[in-house]
Design an enzyme around this catalytic site. Structure first.
Site, short mmCIF file in Angstrom:
data_model
loop_
_atom_site.label_atom_id
_atom_site.label_comp_id
_atom_site.label_asym_id
_atom_site.label_seq_id
_atom_site.Cartn_x
_atom_site.Cartn_y
_atom_site.Cartn_z
N CYS A 1 0.85 -1.20 0.00
CA CYS A 1 0.00 0.00 0.00
C CYS A 1 0.88 1.24 0.00
CB CYS A 1 -0.90 0.06 1.24
SG CYS A 1 -2.11 -1.25 1.36
N ASP A 2 0.34 2.32 -0.56
CA ASP A 2 1.01 3.60 -0.45
C ASP A 2 -0.04 4.71 -0.55
OD1 ASP A 2 4.10 4.47 -0.50
OD2 ASP A 2 2.84 6.04 -1.35
N SER A 3 0.13 5.74 0.26
CA SER A 3 -0.84 6.83 0.30
C SER A 3 -0.21 8.17 -0.05
CB SER A 3 -1.46 6.94 1.71
OG SER A 3 -2.11 5.76 2.09
#
Length: 203
Positions: free
Chosen positions: A76-78
């Site tokens: 995941c990456d935000s």
């Protein structure tokens, strides 16, 4: 560990993501990718978040010890999208202060890319979850105190809903977990696309 349960590997060192998975009944292993995020670019914040998530997941999924275990790898990456510009973690306190002064009273969209690799089949599924965030109007003194806490330097967009900045967020539209770092409903969908039910992964 049950013989029938698949290994679930989180390709992230985020305590918030780990906490979300544990609270939902999972017992993930953590394997940090070490991927250099500065090597990735994309035309939009949503695409950037997705490319980063896929890169992190693919690096971990390629590790021999992970492949041998037939693991499901979650990356995941935000990034925070404000008027089409992507904001990750601030470089320093000065940037965090400027960021908050610019954000207050405005809205942005927290884009979190998700990618799940099934090392047993070689398949993967990916998507981005988007949540609109409405920022409040903290005073200069409140911003200074928040930046001094060090928290905004550790999180995408210089804020989080599960920390000291929570009182400075007036509301959100969308998945709360996505803002913290991982959308559990989207994870369920991606796993389903790979033929795996979330209940099979419960600890």
């Amino acid at each position: 560990m049950s013989e029938s349960r698949r290994r679930l590997v989180l390709a992230s060192q985020s305590p918030a993501r780990l906490g979300l998975l544990r609270s939902a009944g999972f017992a993930p292993e953590v394997v940090v990718s070490g991927f250099d995020e500065d090597t990735v670019s994309a035309p939009t914040p949503a695409e950037l978040a997705l490319k980063l998530a896929e890169a992190k997941a693919s690096v971990v999924a390629a590790r021999p010890d992970v492949v041998r275990g037939g693991a499901l790898v979650v990356g995941c990456d935000s990034v925070l999208d404000i008027e089409g510009r992507a904001y990750g973690k601030p470089a320093d306190a000065e940037e965090a202060t400027a960021r908050w002064k610019a954000m207050r009273g405005r809205s942005g969209t927290l884009q979190t890319g998700h990618c799940v690799y099934d090392t047993a089949s070689g398949r993967h599924a990916r998507a981005t979850a988007s949540t609109v965030v409405h920022f409040g109007e903290p005073t200069d003194a409140e911003i200074a105190a928040y930046v001094a806490s060090g928290e905004p330097l550790r999180v995408a967009g210089a804020f989080t809903l599960d920390g000291r900045s929570a009182p400075f967020v007036d509301g959100i539209e969308g998945d709360h977990g996505n803002v913290i770092g991982l959308s559990l409903p989207l994870l369920r969908t991606l796993l389903r696309d790979l033929g795996v039910s979330v209940t099979e992964l419960w600890a």
